[in-house]
Design a protein around this motif. Structure first.
Motif, mmCIF file in Angstrom:
data_model
loop_
_atom_site.group_PDB
_atom_site.id
_atom_site.type_symbol
_atom_site.label_atom_id
_atom_site.label_comp_id
_atom_site.label_asym_id
_atom_site.label_seq_id
_atom_site.Cartn_x
_atom_site.Cartn_y
_atom_site.Cartn_z
ATOM 1 N N ARG A 180 0.854 -1.203 0.000
ATOM 2 C CA ARG A 180 0.000 0.000 0.000
ATOM 3 C C ARG A 180 0.882 1.242 0.000
ATOM 4 N NH1 ARG A 180 -2.138 -3.503 3.891
ATOM 5 N NH2 ARG A 180 -4.243 -4.304 3.440
ATOM 6 N N PRO A 181 1.422 1.616 -1.145
ATOM 7 C CA PRO A 181 2.347 2.764 -1.193
ATOM 8 C C PRO A 181 1.674 4.102 -0.916
ATOM 9 C CG PRO A 181 1.835 1.979 -3.402
ATOM 10 C CD PRO A 181 1.237 0.990 -2.456
ATOM 11 N N GLN A 182 0.323 4.148 -0.932
ATOM 12 C CA GLN A 182 -0.359 5.420 -0.682
ATOM 13 C C GLN A 182 -0.313 5.810 0.793
ATOM 14 O OE1 GLN A 182 -1.864 2.556 -1.125
ATOM 15 N NE2 GLN A 182 -3.758 2.390 0.053
ATOM 16 N N ILE A 183 0.051 4.872 1.650
ATOM 17 C CA ILE A 183 0.105 5.158 3.089
ATOM 18 C C ILE A 183 1.428 5.841 3.406
ATOM 19 C CG2 ILE A 183 0.200 4.114 5.378
ATOM 20 C CD1 ILE A 183 -1.800 2.072 4.437
ATOM 21 N N GLU A 184 1.329 6.999 4.025
ATOM 22 C CA GLU A 184 2.506 7.829 4.287
ATOM 23 C C GLU A 184 2.523 8.253 5.753
ATOM 24 O OE1 GLU A 184 4.371 12.138 2.846
ATOM 25 O OE2 GLU A 184 2.527 11.344 1.962
ATOM 26 N N LEU A 185 3.657 8.049 6.402
ATOM 27 C CA LEU A 185 3.811 8.494 7.788
ATOM 28 C C LEU A 185 3.914 10.012 7.822
ATOM 29 C CD1 LEU A 185 6.314 6.006 9.478
ATOM 30 C CD2 LEU A 185 3.961 6.460 10.154
ATOM 31 N N VAL A 186 3.089 10.638 8.653
ATOM 32 C CA VAL A 186 3.126 12.097 8.789
ATOM 33 C C VAL A 186 3.685 12.516 10.145
ATOM 34 C CG1 VAL A 186 1.256 12.501 7.167
ATOM 35 C CG2 VAL A 186 0.710 12.091 9.556
ATOM 36 N N GLN A 187 3.695 11.586 11.104
ATOM 37 C CA GLN A 187 4.298 11.845 12.412
ATOM 38 C C GLN A 187 4.942 10.563 12.918
ATOM 39 O OE1 GLN A 187 1.900 13.904 15.448
ATOM 40 N NE2 GLN A 187 0.442 14.492 13.859
ATOM 41 N N GLY A 188 6.026 10.705 13.680
ATOM 42 C CA GLY A 188 6.623 9.568 14.353
ATOM 43 C C GLY A 188 7.298 8.586 13.409
ATOM 44 N N ARG A 189 7.207 7.314 13.759
ATOM 45 C CA ARG A 189 7.888 6.243 13.033
ATOM 46 C C ARG A 189 6.985 5.017 12.936
ATOM 47 N NH1 ARG A 189 9.159 2.472 16.825
ATOM 48 N NH2 ARG A 189 9.351 3.180 19.000
ATOM 49 N N ARG A 196 4.851 -3.907 21.462
ATOM 50 C CA ARG A 196 3.442 -3.467 21.497
ATOM 51 C C ARG A 196 3.395 -1.972 21.171
ATOM 52 N NH1 ARG A 196 3.589 -7.279 25.748
ATOM 53 N NH2 ARG A 196 2.219 -9.070 25.293
ATOM 54 N N GLU A 197 3.483 -1.702 19.903
ATOM 55 C CA GLU A 197 3.469 -0.327 19.399
ATOM 56 C C GLU A 197 2.410 -0.190 18.321
ATOM 57 O OE1 GLU A 197 8.156 0.874 20.129
ATOM 58 O OE2 GLU A 197 7.492 0.297 18.123
ATOM 59 N N LEU A 198 1.850 0.999 18.213
ATOM 60 C CA LEU A 198 0.760 1.270 17.272
ATOM 61 C C LEU A 198 1.132 2.420 16.350
ATOM 62 C CD1 LEU A 198 -2.292 1.217 19.728
ATOM 63 C CD2 LEU A 198 -1.609 -0.614 18.168
ATOM 64 N N VAL A 199 0.702 2.294 15.104
ATOM 65 C CA VAL A 199 0.693 3.420 14.165
ATOM 66 C C VAL A 199 -0.765 3.641 13.790
ATOM 67 C CG1 VAL A 199 1.478 4.279 11.943
ATOM 68 C CG2 VAL A 199 2.982 2.832 13.308
ATOM 69 N N VAL A 200 -1.275 4.854 13.980
ATOM 70 C CA VAL A 200 -2.708 5.117 13.830
ATOM 71 C C VAL A 200 -2.950 6.040 12.646
ATOM 72 C CG1 VAL A 200 -3.049 4.824 16.305
ATOM 73 C CG2 VAL A 200 -2.708 7.120 15.395
ATOM 74 N N GLY A 201 -4.119 5.885 12.016
ATOM 75 C CA GLY A 201 -4.519 6.754 10.917
ATOM 76 C C GLY A 201 -4.985 8.108 11.423
ATOM 77 N N GLY A 228 3.411 6.378 15.862
ATOM 78 C CA GLY A 228 3.351 7.022 14.559
ATOM 79 C C GLY A 228 1.930 7.307 14.120
ATOM 80 N N VAL A 229 1.810 8.238 13.180
ATOM 81 C CA VAL A 229 0.517 8.610 12.597
ATOM 82 C C VAL A 229 0.690 8.599 11.082
ATOM 83 C CG1 VAL A 229 -1.297 10.354 12.439
ATOM 84 C CG2 VAL A 229 -0.027 10.061 14.584
ATOM 85 N N PHE A 230 -0.271 7.972 10.367
ATOM 86 C CA PHE A 230 -0.160 7.896 8.917
ATOM 87 C C PHE A 230 -1.393 8.499 8.245
ATOM 88 C CE2 PHE A 230 -2.257 3.845 9.966
ATOM 89 C CZ PHE A 230 -3.285 3.812 9.043
ATOM 90 N N ALA A 231 -1.214 8.883 6.993
ATOM 91 C CA ALA A 231 -2.302 9.390 6.149
ATOM 92 C C ALA A 231 -2.354 8.547 4.893
ATOM 93 C CB ALA A 231 -2.074 10.858 5.793
ATOM 94 N N SER A 232 -3.578 8.292 4.421
ATOM 95 C CA SER A 232 -3.725 7.488 3.203
ATOM 96 C C SER A 232 -4.819 8.016 2.283
ATOM 97 C CB SER A 232 -4.039 6.035 3.571
ATOM 98 O OG SER A 232 -5.250 5.944 4.291
#
Length: 438
Positions: A180-189, A196-201, A228-232
């Motif tokens: 899913r290349p459209q998903i881009e991290l905008v904050q964090g990693r 037990r780590e989360l990346v949220v939309g 991390g926070v991602f945008a898609s």
């Protein structure tokens, strides 16, 4: 006998009007422009059209004197158009979000007969078999771009009213980012494997409490950290992502729900589907992610459209009665004026069209007002609803030009119905009786 003829005549008018409205609903914009061009030519070039302009000019000039009654028509129709466009924009936004989630170059694999990830089970020993099938693209390292994933519904608290809601926690591996290349991290990693780590939309972060970067939240009696926070720009923004193996051990899951694969070229899907059907060990279904997410939106979108049409129709009936009352009163108040014009040689058709033009003008004003309010208030407005995975999907209302055009056609249709019978009454008004009554 005369009353019977009048009743049959009115019935014929109603049936013709119903057929005309049905055709009007599906008329494209260029069809409406053609009708307007024909009307303009008739008004300007024919004697009856010039008489119509004269009668209509007098009626429109007196609108400010009757603005209180006329505003009832404008506000009523504006309410119909505003509600109709807003409800249809909700369905349009939900459908656009899910349709934008998938693509033709990725495929999702589910258990045979499953309609959604929640009721799908793919065993771990089936994943290597899927990976070896033709039609799947390879990454830069030469490994197939296949992402086995878990889907877990978790309980979250909404920001809007503090109530509990379902959120989708997706367990993925490193390949999920390449699929899913459209998903881009905008904050964090990104999350790290085994932790037990989360990346949220972004949509989930706006929808639920406690998903700020660096916060910790408790899931399945374990503490998870948002790293991390991602945008898609699609429905994945409503999800929370974590390491698949860590999620499986936390929730004691021994299998996956779905497998998403990157397809190799234009013929990749056909090759993958054929190879999967030929392997008896894989009793699985495969479809492109575009088709999958489009089907997920069909049911709710259809319900929203039906509900919007029903509510709009009920409100439209009320607006039609308001227009009828207003225009009947206007015709009664102008009885002497209309009778005088008839005595001077004005025919019945110009009178009918003139009253109709006056009503359609009020309807157009109401339609523009309602469409403008719907666009200003609801376009881009974010809400959430329950998806087929029993989790909330965040999406935005989408007030498209097509929906605004639909609202204007409804407004003009209401004006047509509301002005027709008063116009016919004005044309049939006996000249001597009207002058004597005045």
């Amino acid at each position: 006998m005369n009353r019977l003829k009048e009743w049959l005549g009115n019935l014929g008018v109603v049936l013709a009007l119903a057929a005309g409205l049905a055709a009007w609903t599906y008329l494209p914009w260029y069809g409406v422009l053609a009708l307007l061009a024909a009307l303009a030519a008739w008004l300007l070039l024919s004697r009856a059209g010039q008489q119509t302009l004269a009668v209509a000019g007098i009626g429109i000039a007196t609108l400010p004197q009757r603005w209180g009654a006329s505003s009832v028509v404008v506000v009523g129709i504006a309410g119909v158009v505003g509600v109709l466009v807003a409800m249809l924009a909700m369905g349009e936004g939900f459908q656009a979000t899910l349709r934008g989630t998938g693509s033709a170059d990725t495929a999702i694999i589910l258990r045979g007969g499953s309609q959604a990830e929640t009721n799908s089970v793919i065993s771990r020993d089936q994943v290597p078999l899927i990976t070896s099938l033709p039609g799947i693209a390879q990454g830069a390292d030469g490994r197939p771009l296949v992402s086995p994933e878990l889907s877990q519904v978790v309980n979250m608290v909404t920001r809007a009213d503090g109530t509990d809601a379902n959120a989708q926690l997706r367990g993925v591996g490193d390949t999920a980012w390449a699929v899913r290349p459209q998903i881009e991290l905008v904050q964090g990693r990104r999350f790290e494997t085994g932790r037990r780590e989360l990346v949220v939309g972004q949509g989930a972060q706006k929808q639920y409490v406690g998903l700020e970067l660096g916060n910790q939240l408790e899931l399945a009696n374990q503490m998870w950290t948002v790293v991390g926070v991602f945008a898609s720009g699609d429905s994945h923004e409503s999800e929370l992502w974590a390491d698949a193996e860590t999620l499986a051990s936390t929730y004691q899951r021994t299998s996956y729900q779905s497998v998403t694969a990157k397809l190799a070229g234009a013929d990749g899907f056909r090759q993958l589907k054929a190879a999967m059907a030929a392997d008896p060990r894989l009793k699985l279904d495969v479809t492109t992610t575009r088709d999958y997410y489009s089907k997920q939106s069909e049911g709710l979108t259809k319900i929203i459209r039906i509900l919007g049409t029903v509510v709009g129709t009920i409100m439209a009936i009320g607006a039609v009665f308001g227009a009828l009352n207003t225009m009947y009163a206007a015709v009664a108040g102008r009885a002497r004026e209309i009778a005088t014009m008839r005595a001077l040689g004005f025919r019945g058709l110009p009178v009918v069209v003139a009253v109709m033009l006056e009503t359609m003008l009020l309807a157009l004003l109401g339609g523009l007002l309602g469409a403008g309010v719907a666009w200003l208030v609801f376009n881009g407005y974010s809400v959430s609803t329950l998806s087929s995975n029993f989790s909330q999907v965040v999406f935005q209302f989408r007030v498209s030009p097509e929906l605004l055009w639909t609202g204007l056609k409804w407004a003009l249709g209401i004006g047509l119905v509301g002005g027709l019978f008063p116009a016919l009454r004005a044309a049939r008004l006996p000249v001597t009786d009207a002058l004597r009554a005045a």
